[in-house]
Design an enzyme around this catalytic site. Structure first.
Site, mmCIF file in Angstrom:
data_model
loop_
_atom_site.group_PDB
_atom_site.id
_atom_site.type_symbol
_atom_site.label_atom_id
_atom_site.label_comp_id
_atom_site.label_asym_id
_atom_site.label_seq_id
_atom_site.Cartn_x
_atom_site.Cartn_y
_atom_site.Cartn_z
ATOM 1 N N LYS A 66 0.809 -1.238 0.000
ATOM 2 C CA LYS A 66 0.000 0.000 0.000
ATOM 3 C C LYS A 66 0.839 1.283 0.000
ATOM 4 O O LYS A 66 0.409 2.289 -0.547
ATOM 5 C CB LYS A 66 -0.932 0.015 1.215
ATOM 6 C CG LYS A 66 -2.092 -0.935 1.073
ATOM 7 C CD LYS A 66 -3.001 -0.875 2.284
ATOM 8 C CE LYS A 66 -4.104 -1.909 2.134
ATOM 9 N NZ LYS A 66 -4.953 -1.998 3.321
ATOM 10 N N ASP A 102 -9.738 2.841 2.950
ATOM 11 C CA ASP A 102 -9.637 2.292 4.312
ATOM 12 C C ASP A 102 -9.994 3.364 5.342
ATOM 13 O O ASP A 102 -10.516 3.044 6.421
ATOM 14 C CB ASP A 102 -8.205 1.811 4.600
ATOM 15 C CG ASP A 102 -7.889 0.477 3.929
ATOM 16 O OD1 ASP A 102 -8.829 -0.276 3.621
ATOM 17 O OD2 ASP A 102 -6.696 0.196 3.728
#
Ligand code: NDP
Length: 313
Positions: A66, A102
């Protein structure tokens, strides 16, 4: 043309995203296929470049890429910029846009965990990877006044703190060494504990011994499989308020779906599929192991393996 969306990570075999997103495409009769690409860091730039092809709607990025993917996209949204981590890529023509869903996914889960209680102002976060960055970003914008990050490798915790230097200038954000006595002292002063490490994926494993958990602590574990980690079991036995990672998974996934398709996500179909997977296990999805043949890498999960609890989102 059948559109494609891929999950890029290492490993990816155990992800619930493929089942959840494919159920969403099927529910809305969108001609799209969700694929699993297992790629090591060295193969990441080539994998991201491939996404510029016309058949791709975009991608999910998971453990451990990520942060590495940030310089590989053309533009970052505000949230991706703020966290320094990307979990979703969408396309605008040939340009790749990096998002972080997220952050809003975690916020929905936090609201559910806190419920009618007063939102705490002090949190302990375990972990300093991509997920921990999203958690810290959300807690800062939520108005938390003190956030203490514990990570196995302290330098990564310190890098996280440095990244948020400016947005956290008004509050106390710090990284501390992962020693039980330090953790215990910090937990006694906090109301919220978030596990954003991979510790707990293996049954029985926990980041913190149960006896260190104060009785009035709210505990969120980002891990969704197993649905109740050892950490959550220990917390429940002390009558704490607890939540696993499934709601965050669903919420971040719904936002990703909307970015790829421009359509409202069929949340109920996605949730029903997650429930089915929890009860019956994952259906086997073929895994593309990439040009370097990750199969030769002992850290990679063999393509033939059937679904068991795992790390990828
Ligand atoms: P990263 O690879 O970026 O980070 C992994 C984190 O786990 C690091 O802090 C790492 O510490 C820590 N860690 C890994 N193994 C150990 C160990 N044996 N002992 C102590 N610490 C360890 O992954 P992500 O941040 O993307 O994901 C972290 C977790 O969050 C995963 O379990 C993932 O499934 C979950 N997640 C859930 C989501 C949801 O929607 N529910 C969304 C995103 C993630 P170190 O830096 O020292 O190596």
């Amino acid at each position: 043309m059948t559109h494609r969306v891929v999950l890029i990570g290492h490993p990816v075999a155990h992800s619930f995203s493929a089942a959840m997103q494919q159920a969403a495409f099927d529910a809305l009769e969108i001609d799209a296929r969700y694929e699993l690409w297992d790629r090591r860091a060295i193969d990441l730039p080539a994998a991201i470049a491939e996404l510029r092809g016309e058949d791709f709607l975009g991608a999910n990025i998971t453990i451990p890429h990520k942060e590495h993917v940030v310089p590989l996209v053309d533009r970052l949204t505000e949230e991706a910029q703020a966290t320094g981590a990307v979990n979703v890529i969408s396309r605008e023509g040939k340009k790749l846009i990096g998002h972080n869903t997220d952050v809003p996914g975690f916020k929905v889960a936090l609201d559910k965990l806190v419920g009618r209680q007063k939102m705490p102002r002090h949190a302990v976060v375990l972990g300093a990877g991509g997920a921990a960055r999203a958690v810290v970003c959300a807690l800062i914008t939520e108005g938390f006044q003190r956030i203490v990050v514990f990570n196995r490798h302290l330098h990564r915790g310190e890098a996280l703190v440095k990244h948020f230097n400016r947005s956290a200038a008004h509050m106390d954000l710090r990284a501390m060494p992962w020693h039980e006595s330090v953790l215990e002292a910090e937990l006694s002063k906090t109301k919220l504990l978030v596990n954003a490490t991979a510790l707990g994926l293996v049954a029985g494993e926990t980041p913190i011994p149960g006896e260190l958990l104060p009785p009035d602590l709210m505990v969120m574990d980002l891990i969704y499989n197993p649905p109740q980690t050892r950490l959550l079991q220990d917390a429940i036995s002390a009558r704490d308020t607890v939540l696993g990672g499934e709601l965050m998974l669903l919420q971040q996934g719904a936002r990703a779906f909307e970015l790829w398709t421009g359509k409202a996500a069929p949340i109920e179909a996605m949730q029903a599929e997650l429930e089915r997977v929890r009860e019956q296990g994952l259906r086997q999805v073929p895994i593309d192991m990439g040009p370097a043949g990750n199969a030769a890498d002992p850290a990679a999960t063999p393509a033939t393996e059937t679904a068991t609890p795992g790390a990828a989102k």
